[in-house]
Design an enzyme around this catalytic site. Sequence first.
Site, PDB file in Angstrom:
ATOM      1  N   SER A  22       0.860  -1.179  -0.117  1.00 15.47           N
ATOM      2  CA  SER A  22       0.097  -0.058  -0.001  1.00 15.47           C
ATOM      3  C   SER A  22       0.923   1.493   0.011  1.00 15.47           C
ATOM      4  CB  SER A  22      -0.828  -0.089   1.200  1.00 15.47           C
ATOM      5  OG  SER A  22      -0.145  -0.055   2.222  1.00 15.47           O
TER       6      SER A  22
ATOM      7  N   ASN B  20      -1.422  -1.327  13.552  1.00 19.94           N
ATOM      8  CA  ASN B  20      -2.668  -1.509  13.791  1.00 19.94           C
ATOM      9  C   ASN B  20      -3.114  -0.128  14.455  1.00 19.94           C
ATOM     10  OD1 ASN B  20      -2.825  -3.886  12.529  1.00 19.94           O
ATOM     11  ND2 ASN B  20      -3.770  -5.051  14.303  1.00 19.94           N
TER      12      ASN B  20
ATOM     13  N   THR C  65     -39.269  27.475  -8.975  1.00 19.84           N
ATOM     14  CA  THR C  65     -39.530  26.320  -8.418  1.00 19.84           C
ATOM     15  C   THR C  65     -39.879  25.298  -9.686  1.00 19.84           C
ATOM     16  OG1 THR C  65     -41.945  26.740  -8.078  1.00 19.84           O
ATOM     17  CG2 THR C  65     -40.433  27.046  -6.234  1.00 19.84           C
ATOM     18  N   HIS C  66     -39.588  23.996  -9.575  1.00 19.90           N
ATOM     19  CA  HIS C  66     -39.739  23.357 -10.661  1.00 19.90           C
ATOM     20  C   HIS C  66     -39.218  23.815 -11.911  1.00 19.90           C
ATOM     21  CE1 HIS C  66     -42.917  21.420  -8.230  1.00 19.90           C
ATOM     22  NE2 HIS C  66     -43.194  22.479  -7.781  1.00 19.90           N
TER      23      HIS C  66
ATOM     24  N   SER D   5     -13.591  24.848 -27.488  1.00 20.50           N
ATOM     25  CA  SER D   5     -13.814  23.511 -28.025  1.00 20.50           C
ATOM     26  C   SER D   5     -12.865  23.283 -29.031  1.00 20.50           C
ATOM     27  CB  SER D   5     -15.351  23.552 -28.868  1.00 20.50           C
ATOM     28  OG  SER D   5     -15.371  22.642 -29.882  1.00 20.50           O
TER      29      SER D   5
ATOM     30  N   ASN E 179     -17.098  26.863 -23.044  1.00 19.24           N
ATOM     31  CA  ASN E 179     -17.811  25.728 -22.261  1.00 19.24           C
ATOM     32  C   ASN E 179     -17.509  25.834 -20.807  1.00 19.24           C
ATOM     33  OD1 ASN E 179     -18.782  24.551 -24.505  1.00 19.24           O
ATOM     34  ND2 ASN E 179     -17.021  23.483 -24.901  1.00 19.24           N
TER      35      ASN E 179
ATOM     36  N   GLU F  50     -19.255  21.904 -14.643  1.00 18.55           N
ATOM     37  CA  GLU F  50     -19.567  20.410 -15.144  1.00 18.55           C
ATOM     38  C   GLU F  50     -18.537  19.711 -14.300  1.00 18.55           C
ATOM     39  OE1 GLU F  50     -20.566  20.626 -19.756  1.00 18.55           O
ATOM     40  OE2 GLU F  50     -18.924  21.410 -19.298  1.00 18.55           O
TER      41      GLU F  50
ATOM     42  N   TYR G  54      -9.085  -5.403  13.963  1.00 16.65           N
ATOM     43  CA  TYR G  54      -8.502  -4.921  12.647  1.00 16.65           C
ATOM     44  C   TYR G  54      -8.539  -6.007  11.922  1.00 16.65           C
ATOM     45  CZ  TYR G  54      -5.143  -3.623   9.091  1.00 16.65           C
ATOM     46  OH  TYR G  54      -4.666  -3.360   7.978  1.00 16.65           O
TER      47      TYR G  54
ATOM     48  N   GLN H 269      -7.248  -1.345   5.139  1.00 18.61           N
ATOM     49  CA  GLN H 269      -6.330  -0.473   4.204  1.00 18.61           C
ATOM     50  C   GLN H 269      -6.957  -0.025   3.156  1.00 18.61           C
ATOM     51  OE1 GLN H 269      -2.332  -2.311   3.436  1.00 18.61           O
ATOM     52  NE2 GLN H 269      -2.975  -2.609   1.407  1.00 18.61           N
TER      53      GLN H 269
ATOM     54  N   LYS I 243      -7.882   4.056   2.715  1.00 18.21           N
ATOM     55  CA  LYS I 243      -7.202   5.359   2.529  1.00 18.21           C
ATOM     56  C   LYS I 243      -7.627   5.681   1.084  1.00 18.21           C
ATOM     57  CE  LYS I 243      -4.094   3.292   5.777  1.00 18.21           C
ATOM     58  NZ  LYS I 243      -5.097   2.331   5.514  1.00 18.21           N
TER      59      LYS I 243
HETATM   60  N1  ARG Z   1      -1.064  -0.937   5.629  1.00 19.71           N
HETATM   61  C1  ARG Z   1      -2.061  -1.481   6.653  1.00 19.71           C
HETATM   62  C2  ARG Z   1      -3.170  -0.603   6.602  1.00 19.71           C
HETATM   63  O1  ARG Z   1      -3.350   0.322   5.983  1.00 19.71           O
HETATM   64  C3  ARG Z   1      -1.236  -0.996   7.644  1.00 19.71           C
HETATM   65  C4  ARG Z   1      -1.811  -2.096   9.123  1.00 19.71           C
HETATM   66  C5  ARG Z   1      -1.334  -3.399   8.786  1.00 19.71           C
HETATM   67  N2  ARG Z   1      -1.683  -4.456   9.895  1.00 19.71           N
HETATM   68  C6  ARG Z   1      -1.733  -5.529   9.599  1.00 19.71           C
HETATM   69  N3  ARG Z   1      -1.846  -6.364  10.706  1.00 19.71           N
HETATM   70  N4  ARG Z   1      -1.283  -6.121   8.574  1.00 19.71           N
HETATM   71  O2  ARG Z   1      -4.282  -0.974   7.094  1.00 19.71           O
END
Ligand code: ARG
Length: 470
Positions: free
Chosen positions: A22, A109, A154-155, A276, A284, A289, A316, A321, A324
């Site tokens: 990640s 975690n 309205t409408h 355009s 535009n 938009e 957890y 993950q 994010k």
């Molecule tokens: N990259 C993980 C996340 O965003 C971090 C925590 C990972 N923990 C684990 N026990 N594998 O959640």
Amino acid sequence: MTLWQGRFGDEMADVVSEFTVSVGFDWALAADDLTGSRAHVQGLGRNGILSQGEVEVLLAALDRVGEEVEQGRFELAPGDEDVHTAIERRVTELAGDVGAKLHTGRSRNDQVATDLRLWCRRRLTGVAAEVMALQQVLVGRATEAGDAYLPGYTHLQRAQPVLLAHHLLAHGWALARDVDRLVATVERMDVSPLGAGALAGSSLPLDPDFVAEALGFHARFENSLDAVSDRDFVAEALFDIALLGVHLSRMGEEIVLWSTEEFSFCTLADAYATGSSMLPQKKNPDVAELARGKAGRFIGHLTGLLVTLKGLPLSYNRDLQEDKEPLIDSVNQITLALRALSSLFGTVAFHHEHMQAAADGSSAAAVDLAEFLVEKGVPFRQAHSLVGGLVRDSVERHVPLSELVQAHPDLGDAGAKLLEPGVAVSRRSTPGGAGSVAVAEQLERFTRRLGVDRTRLGILAGEDQPHTSS
Ligand code: ARG
């Protein structure tokens, strides 16, 4: 090499690392990860788990990593699974053996939950500040609009004339609720999960209250399982952004309509419009938009996260993950959308004469005629039906409404006066109404509200500074 090499015989399969890594997106948390680690190290030192010398070595290494991150010099290594492992690896390279003590009493975690709360607190406060910048633009344009008016719809049918200032402030109040929601979300998420460990706390003498305070959180977690599994704050942030996105979408939609030749209520500044590739005459409203289009993405991110969360057992799970990318994307995109719309609204030219011509259509004051009769003692239903009959007559027989009104014994000259340009809007005098006196008061109340919200944001931004060194 993995963090769990002690337990495993074989190396991780390539496809597993490709699937689970990640660091490509959670690198956004690097500064907050370092902040969290500084507090953690200080906490370990305070409770005698690390010697003062070890604390100093680790803090110095964290500072050096911080410089590398800030200057874009940090080099990721193969095997850096996420931001936490990457930073720990580098701290260990710099600090030597002591580096192996950084993760004492901590799990990724509670670490990731801490990082994400720090990140959210800072960035959502920033989003709220951008919302307020847009509100400020709206106030400026509302003030400048003076007594200009346009049809209220309205409408999407012309209903009653309203001041342009009133219309702009209507969006301003919706944004005030967004600021309120963002502030409340930040206040609610202001709880430290650090010290919850993997899920159950620790046998070492950690001090979650100390690290919570060092990080500028209002409180520490009450339950370690909840601390590592709670992503309510991400869902709330995504909801706040989705609804804010819906508001921006509606503002964008109006600009799209207003800038058509059919409406001709406004012309966009060249810098905030696009051309355009084929049709030379086009101008535009792409910014408006996209402000409208991004709402789909924000709502998708919220929906996606809620679905990810819904089946998870405590505590957890790696599914978390997945919080994010939607969060980071939503915050980045809403920030851009707010900035672009602020500039667009700050530079668009409103065509008061076209707006007013559209609002002066004779039947826009029909309800004023009915209310004029009410003041003379006619029950409203009867007055409504009488005026409705005159409007129908006027449409069917192609006779101007004012002529019919003038000729009517209960209406006459005084009634016809109500149909003159600019009269109807001036009669909306009730509190919160669309006429000049009420809008002048509203503008004052709105400006006062901005002052209050600015103070609330200032307090949040102040609290945002963790009390850890550097
Ligand atoms: N990259 C993980 C996340 O965003 C971090 C925590 C990972 N923990 C684990 N026990 N594998 O959640």
